[in-house]
Design an enzyme around this catalytic site. Sequence first.
Site, PDB file in Angstrom:
ATOM      1  N   GLU A   8       0.824  -0.978   0.019  1.00 63.10           N
ATOM      2  CA  GLU A   8       0.108  -0.051  -0.040  1.00 63.10           C
ATOM      3  C   GLU A   8       0.907   1.258   0.244  1.00 63.10           C
ATOM      4  OE1 GLU A   8      -0.619  -2.659   2.107  1.00 63.10           O
ATOM      5  OE2 GLU A   8      -2.611  -3.215   1.547  1.00 63.10           O
ATOM      6  N   HIS A  44      -9.039  -5.097  10.793  1.00 60.12           N
ATOM      7  CA  HIS A  44     -10.128  -4.848   9.548  1.00 60.12           C
ATOM      8  C   HIS A  44     -11.206  -3.876   9.535  1.00 60.12           C
ATOM      9  CE1 HIS A  44      -7.012  -7.809   8.307  1.00 60.12           C
ATOM     10  NE2 HIS A  44      -7.636  -7.935   6.993  1.00 60.12           N
TER      11      HIS A  44
END
Lengths: 331, 360
Positions: A61, A130
């Site tokens: 990322e 998450h």
Amino acid sequence: MTRKISFRDALKEGLDEELAHDDNVVIIGEEVAQYNGAYKVTEGLWKKWGDKRVVDAPISEAGFIGMGIGASMLGIRPVMELMFYSFAYVAFDQMMNNAATCRYMSGGLINVPIVVRGPANGGTSVGATHSHTPENIFANMPGLKVVSPSNAYDAKGLIKTAIRDNDPVYFMESTVLYGQEWEVPENSDLEDGELLIPLGKADIKREGTDISLIGHGRAVITSLEAAKILEEEHGISAEVVDLRSIRPLDEDTILDSVRKTHRAIYIEENKPFCGVGAQIASTIQERVFDYLDAPVLRITSVDAPAIYSPPVEKEQLPTAADIVEKTLSIC
Amino acid sequence: MATKTKKAETKSFADDPINKSLSKDDKIDLLRQMVRVRRFEQIALTEYQNDKMGGFLHLYIGQESVACGTISILGEHDHVITAYRDHGHALNVGMGMNECMAELFGKATGCSKGKGGSMHYFAPDKNYWGGHGIVAGQTPLGAGLAYGVKYLGQKGSCLCYLGDGAINQGAFHESLNLAELWDLPVIYVIENNGYSMGTSQERSSAHPKAGLALRAEGYGMAWDQINGVDLYEVRAKTKKALDRAHNESKPTLLEIFTYRHKGHSIADANADKYRTKEEIQRYMQEHDPITNFKEVLITEGIIEEADYKNLVKEATKEAMEAVKFADESPYPDVSEITDDVYWEVDNNTEAGRTGKHFFH
């Protein structure tokens, strides 16, 4: 009759239309191309647009988001997907430092027309790592824009506008809403031929006179459920205000609503400390204090990391029952 | 720890086509550019000590050949991005001393209107994309600039500079992977001055003796090592990487051995404690790239000592004028703090006028 499509398909339509609208739009993210998207938001787009326009990124990322920021300085319009917005923290320096400040530190010589989109929600039993909802964190940073749609219609209109915006826009969705359907008109039924919703414009999702239930993202849907119960079971007329975009913020619509109803609760799935609701509550008390008949309240997730246990996590997030109860405490 | 610079072996690299093609004036210009960078910074240092600026001042003194040599071979679609030790790159891409000095002074006439400071010079009209403050934070952006060049179908590249202290950051390794995986025309230039702030390479990096550029092997990426003292070598070897970027759209990792005469920044009080005085003296006297290139040009019969002194004099005058310009320039107005945050607001577009953008 207007057709109904899912939140997921509305986003996909928006992305597809913007790929057609501007050759410099490129979708980059993990599993967005050949896998068709981890949540199928980009399903079919790689097949239609090919390798140049829809790009599978490695799990990297900081690398690929930073790369998108660099490319955007040359006029490319990357739409980067984070499989979960929780992964933004891996790319935090790029998203917070580089995307937000390159324009400023260059004295306005550069702009970063990037969109970073993906799901930012709890409620799916994937545990604390998450389930982050960082809209308040990014909205804290001048230079960034933060959008959080609550339904398919808004999702389509806002993603298209976000892609055309010349500043970095962080677009936070909810996987819980992806499969739900709303009325979204065909372009041929629209006067302008396409659906564009400006950032910085809140929307009254339900008119009411007794209390303003203000929120963003899925909390708006929960608020609408609560408003129905309040009307049917308690005779209370709740107005539901959907921010749609958190920064820029439509303060006028919020304040007009509170001037009318004299009561306000902010509802969000984020945590309470320095949340979006804290900002809104502060604004309300500062600007329309004399109109208030009760303290401004907030409803958030229970203040702990997201719990895994499926039935308990549902209780950690704001429920319609929470909203009804809190409303009754001040109405 | 001493870095691996050595006296120039100018003979072979002087004959490289990229150097062979230089006219006498071109060569004098190269020397002039290095002298300009040095005098600019030496005078900036004096002004820092005169309290004319705040914050950090990371000086490039000793490393001038790296920016000068690499940037001197670039063309229309080649881009440059670097970290916070950015004055040398800025002057070499063609930024003026005035706007650079004024930026240090925090003035409205600075290249970033006084909003960036020493570490954050930008000139996109000269393909110069900063000036970045976070170690290795610029390395994904460098990959992105190369991605943009490629996406737009241009024959170009991005030179992305980083210090040897940046090579252990994750963002850099992610960038290397993306660059090789996606055939991005990016050239990563490690300016290896031997120290990541006050920590020598032995104490910060695994296998430093093998060379930092060897890390490219892990990604199957081309790499090379360059003696930064020799301007001809810098140009010749960078040209090979540039050709690779232009013709094959492939990345390269270059490691250029160099040495900074000063501390990590002006705030580095230990600059002569983690390095011996003897080491610093040796590099200043025997490995200085400006002295070295001056001697090369004298040997080639292109200049005499007096010409060099004249270059120094000219650069000094230019830098002093820049100080005067900076001194006489206004500070930005407090009302300008919120300019240059959002493009849409600055350009007064409908989007910029919709909703509240600032909350003070």
